[in-house]
Design a protein around this motif. Sequence first.
Motif, PDB file in Angstrom:
ATOM      1  N   HIS A 296      36.920  42.991  45.340  1.00  0.00           N
ATOM      2  CA  HIS A 296      38.348  42.721  45.254  1.00  0.00           C
ATOM      3  C   HIS A 296      38.628  41.976  43.953  1.00  0.00           C
ATOM      4  CE1 HIS A 296      39.146  42.892  49.902  1.00  0.00           C
ATOM      5  NE2 HIS A 296      38.850  44.071  49.373  1.00  0.00           N
ATOM      6  N   ILE A 297      39.863  42.121  43.468  1.00  0.00           N
ATOM      7  CA  ILE A 297      40.286  41.463  42.238  1.00  0.00           C
ATOM      8  C   ILE A 297      41.476  40.558  42.562  1.00  0.00           C
ATOM      9  CG2 ILE A 297      41.132  41.771  39.886  1.00  0.00           C
ATOM     10  CD1 ILE A 297      39.942  44.605  39.968  1.00  0.00           C
ATOM     11  N   ASP A 298      41.336  39.273  42.271  1.00  0.00           N
ATOM     12  CA  ASP A 298      42.432  38.316  42.433  1.00  0.00           C
ATOM     13  C   ASP A 298      43.030  38.016  41.061  1.00  0.00           C
ATOM     14  OD1 ASP A 298      41.702  38.236  45.071  1.00  0.00           O
ATOM     15  OD2 ASP A 298      40.691  36.288  44.946  1.00  0.00           O
ATOM     16  N   VAL A 299      44.350  38.044  40.992  1.00  0.00           N
ATOM     17  CA  VAL A 299      45.076  37.684  39.767  1.00  0.00           C
ATOM     18  C   VAL A 299      46.114  36.636  40.151  1.00  0.00           C
ATOM     19  CG1 VAL A 299      46.490  38.496  37.859  1.00  0.00           C
ATOM     20  CG2 VAL A 299      44.733  39.996  38.823  1.00  0.00           C
ATOM     21  N   TYR A 300      46.131  35.502  39.442  1.00  0.00           N
ATOM     22  CA  TYR A 300      47.041  34.432  39.843  1.00  0.00           C
ATOM     23  C   TYR A 300      47.659  33.744  38.634  1.00  0.00           C
ATOM     24  CZ  TYR A 300      42.731  31.700  39.020  1.00  0.00           C
ATOM     25  OH  TYR A 300      41.591  31.163  38.483  1.00  0.00           O
ATOM     26  N   ALA A 301      48.766  33.058  38.905  1.00  0.00           N
ATOM     27  CA  ALA A 301      49.447  32.252  37.898  1.00  0.00           C
ATOM     28  C   ALA A 301      50.187  31.125  38.611  1.00  0.00           C
ATOM     29  CB  ALA A 301      50.424  33.094  37.092  1.00  0.00           C
ATOM     30  N   PHE A 302      49.994  29.894  38.141  1.00  0.00           N
ATOM     31  CA  PHE A 302      50.652  28.732  38.725  1.00  0.00           C
ATOM     32  C   PHE A 302      51.245  27.885  37.605  1.00  0.00           C
ATOM     33  CE2 PHE A 302      47.277  29.782  41.780  1.00  0.00           C
ATOM     34  CZ  PHE A 302      48.033  29.929  42.942  1.00  0.00           C
ATOM     35  N   GLY A 303      52.399  27.322  37.880  1.00  0.00           N
ATOM     36  CA  GLY A 303      53.038  26.428  36.923  1.00  0.00           C
ATOM     37  C   GLY A 303      53.429  25.117  37.579  1.00  0.00           C
ATOM     38  N   ASN A 326      55.310  21.259  31.098  1.00  0.00           N
ATOM     39  CA  ASN A 326      55.095  22.535  31.761  1.00  0.00           C
ATOM     40  C   ASN A 326      53.645  22.967  31.568  1.00  0.00           C
ATOM     41  OD1 ASN A 326      57.858  23.288  32.707  1.00  0.00           O
ATOM     42  ND2 ASN A 326      58.304  23.162  30.520  1.00  0.00           N
ATOM     43  N   LEU A 327      52.857  22.828  32.636  1.00  0.00           N
ATOM     44  CA  LEU A 327      51.453  23.240  32.616  1.00  0.00           C
ATOM     45  C   LEU A 327      51.338  24.600  33.301  1.00  0.00           C
ATOM     46  CD1 LEU A 327      48.406  22.737  32.200  1.00  0.00           C
ATOM     47  CD2 LEU A 327      48.402  21.539  34.406  1.00  0.00           C
ATOM     48  N   LEU A 328      50.923  25.612  32.563  1.00  0.00           N
ATOM     49  CA  LEU A 328      50.810  26.975  33.076  1.00  0.00           C
ATOM     50  C   LEU A 328      49.342  27.357  33.173  1.00  0.00           C
ATOM     51  CD1 LEU A 328      53.586  28.608  30.842  1.00  0.00           C
ATOM     52  CD2 LEU A 328      53.838  27.525  33.097  1.00  0.00           C
ATOM     53  N   THR A 329      48.913  27.769  34.360  1.00  0.00           N
ATOM     54  CA  THR A 329      47.523  28.154  34.612  1.00  0.00           C
ATOM     55  C   THR A 329      47.488  29.589  35.095  1.00  0.00           C
ATOM     56  OG1 THR A 329      46.950  25.875  35.226  1.00  0.00           O
ATOM     57  CG2 THR A 329      45.423  27.613  35.884  1.00  0.00           C
ATOM     58  N   THR A 330      46.827  30.443  34.342  1.00  0.00           N
ATOM     59  CA  THR A 330      46.699  31.851  34.722  1.00  0.00           C
ATOM     60  C   THR A 330      45.216  32.204  34.773  1.00  0.00           C
ATOM     61  OG1 THR A 330      46.867  32.541  32.399  1.00  0.00           O
ATOM     62  CG2 THR A 330      48.888  32.506  33.678  1.00  0.00           C
ATOM     63  N   SER A 359      48.071  26.912  29.331  1.00  0.00           N
ATOM     64  CA  SER A 359      48.965  26.885  28.182  1.00  0.00           C
ATOM     65  C   SER A 359      50.206  26.080  28.561  1.00  0.00           C
ATOM     66  CB  SER A 359      49.347  28.313  27.772  1.00  0.00           C
ATOM     67  OG  SER A 359      49.985  28.990  28.846  1.00  0.00           O
ATOM     68  N   GLY A 360      51.164  26.014  27.648  1.00  0.00           N
ATOM     69  CA  GLY A 360      52.379  25.244  27.890  1.00  0.00           C
ATOM     70  C   GLY A 360      52.432  24.005  27.014  1.00  0.00           C
ATOM     71  N   LEU A 361      53.494  23.239  27.186  1.00  0.00           N
ATOM     72  CA  LEU A 361      53.720  22.025  26.411  1.00  0.00           C
ATOM     73  C   LEU A 361      53.757  20.825  27.346  1.00  0.00           C
ATOM     74  CD1 LEU A 361      56.564  23.427  24.115  1.00  0.00           C
ATOM     75  CD2 LEU A 361      54.160  23.138  23.511  1.00  0.00           C
ATOM     76  N   ASN A 362      53.119  19.724  26.947  1.00  0.00           N
ATOM     77  CA  ASN A 362      53.066  18.558  27.830  1.00  0.00           C
ATOM     78  C   ASN A 362      54.210  17.583  27.606  1.00  0.00           C
ATOM     79  OD1 ASN A 362      52.424  17.030  25.562  1.00  0.00           O
ATOM     80  ND2 ASN A 362      50.678  16.019  26.523  1.00  0.00           N
ATOM     81  N   GLY A 363      55.141  17.911  26.712  1.00  0.00           N
ATOM     82  CA  GLY A 363      56.343  17.105  26.536  1.00  0.00           C
ATOM     83  C   GLY A 363      56.249  16.027  25.485  1.00  0.00           C
ATOM     84  N   VAL A 387      52.890  18.618  21.537  1.00  0.00           N
ATOM     85  CA  VAL A 387      51.529  18.713  22.050  1.00  0.00           C
ATOM     86  C   VAL A 387      51.468  19.854  23.069  1.00  0.00           C
ATOM     87  CG1 VAL A 387      49.676  17.505  23.260  1.00  0.00           C
ATOM     88  CG2 VAL A 387      51.186  16.244  21.697  1.00  0.00           C
ATOM     89  N   ARG A 388      50.487  20.726  22.916  1.00  0.00           N
ATOM     90  CA  ARG A 388      50.382  21.903  23.786  1.00  0.00           C
ATOM     91  C   ARG A 388      49.051  21.905  24.535  1.00  0.00           C
ATOM     92  NH1 ARG A 388      47.213  25.781  21.104  1.00  0.00           N
ATOM     93  NH2 ARG A 388      46.760  25.233  18.940  1.00  0.00           N
ATOM     94  N   TYR A 389      49.070  22.587  25.679  1.00  0.00           N
ATOM     95  CA  TYR A 389      47.850  22.770  26.469  1.00  0.00           C
ATOM     96  C   TYR A 389      47.082  23.981  25.957  1.00  0.00           C
ATOM     97  CZ  TYR A 389      49.838  19.613  30.015  1.00  0.00           C
ATOM     98  OH  TYR A 389      50.360  18.529  30.676  1.00  0.00           O
TER      99      TYR A 389
END
Length: 586
Positions: A296-303, A326-330, A359-363, A387-389
């Motif tokens: 199986h293949i899992d694909v996810y994204a959380f912010g 905004n912390l984005l995890t894919t 990815s994203g920017l930490n503000g 500053v970016r992730y």
Amino acid sequence: MKKIMIGSILLSISILAQEISKEAKEEKKPENTETSKPAVTEEVKPVVTETQPIPAEKKYVSSMKGDIPIEFVRSMLITPEQIGTTRKSDLFWLDNLKLGFHIRPRFESKQNFDFNKTTDDYTNYTAQTTQIWFLIDPSPYFAVKVAVQDSRLWGGSSNSQTGGDSRYGLTTSAGRDNTSTPVQTKNNTDIREAFILLKKSDILPVSIQIGRQVFAYGDLRILGPLNWLPNGYSFDGMRIMYDSKYLSSHALGVILSEQHDAPGGTISANGRRRGSIDDAYMTGTYNTIKPFEYFHIDVYAFGIHKKWIPNVNPVSSEDRSRQRDNLLTTGFRITNRIDGNKLPKGKSWDWTIESAFQSGLNGERIGANWDPIKQSYNGRQIYTERVRYDAKFLSLETGYAVLQNLRLGVGYLYGSGDTNRSDSTVGTWSPLFPQVAGSFPYWNVMNGQSLLFGFQNSKSYSFRINYKTEKAGTFIFTYYDVLKAKNQDAWYNVAGAAVSDGSSENFSNDRFGVRINPGRRLGFQYDITWIWNFSDYISIWAGASIVHAGDAIRNQRDNPNNSDPLKRYTFDPNAKYFFLMVTASL
């Protein structure tokens, strides 16, 4: 985000109301009549009518009896055998109401977790988690679950004192005089879960879960309930779930922190005025694609989205010390453990690959790296950058069942570090929420059951042996070699914080400002875990660990250049850990 969530909830309630109204309108069956025809010479007889009784509506019987969905037992730390028994058990089913119980006391002992021979840091305690939960399934269109949970330390409740005499009671308020100076206590009882499930049906193509709930995805390395802790995680929000033979797709939105109070004394504990963050949310999707019977293949994204922070002394009303974070995890996960995270019967070799990127920017804004002069005007730097992730995560694991009850496995875990934490890039992996204990059936506890080493800035190699006996339970032997991903970065604990004065590091990668060599290895760890299913409803667990610290910690403890002479030559390389736990579920 709030408007979207409220609109979705109102729409779901409207659909449910329409269905209930539809069921109430049942057509009445026509009456059957027989009329006798009069003879020519006889009087006409009255019409005789026979009415058929209207059949009673068939009573709904819960489809969850004997097969409770796995999502309803996610908040308990129990063995796979207990999970199966709890889901199939017919105990405490009253009509369409299921009453459940979960009790888990655990003793833990820790010694020399700072590897410092000058400190007395030996600790031991017993914590207990207790749950009473209700599953109500009155209709084919919806169900409800409520779990009341109490988390406490044995002997940790505050009791009254009179003249220095501590009075020990069974309850927190035993013998307390409320007119005297109050003794501060904490209410350890709370609602762990309280959600409504709108089921997939002929009027709803998806399932919708609304309320306080727990999430458990994959091997729990990214998002899980963290049931190992006495309290665990819960999330307030909504989740939409679509499940079919070839695809499982979940979309969620939750409120992590609310800064505003509600009417009637419903007060938030969050917000800057209460020493916490303002509004914060999490959104995400987790999708499992099932193209073949082999994997199986899992694909996810959380912010994770946090509100901006104003400047303490603003120049204007729009002045901010920090913008939105905004912390984005894919990421993705591929595995052949397709049967409830286990191998299908008849298979011997299991493997899992998981990788994620941030990815994203930490503000934050800092002086531009390309401006060596750091030009400023009125005390403010002219050229700045955000500053970016930019972080990475990788997990590789494989095992082979040599015999039916013996598995040998190896693993590799990588969470990126940062060579320069003062620049405009956050290169250290940032867990969404601390994760310390993995999923069954192999009970992978990440970087060791002592929980000394977290994911951030770590690179670990592991070897494990799982041996399941017929009567004496399961024995798990694990060896870990944990190193830093980047020598300049810190040693991070499982909570995600850098261990203060814990290891050698170089915050700004300054070649001339650091007089100690940043070490590479955090330590070796040896674990043994025993899990025994005492009965269908009770299991007993025990574990012991020995951790031998490496040069990254030794170089800090034996640093001759330390400005504080009491911190020089304090290295003690060995730490010890032990736990004993009993967990019951009914």
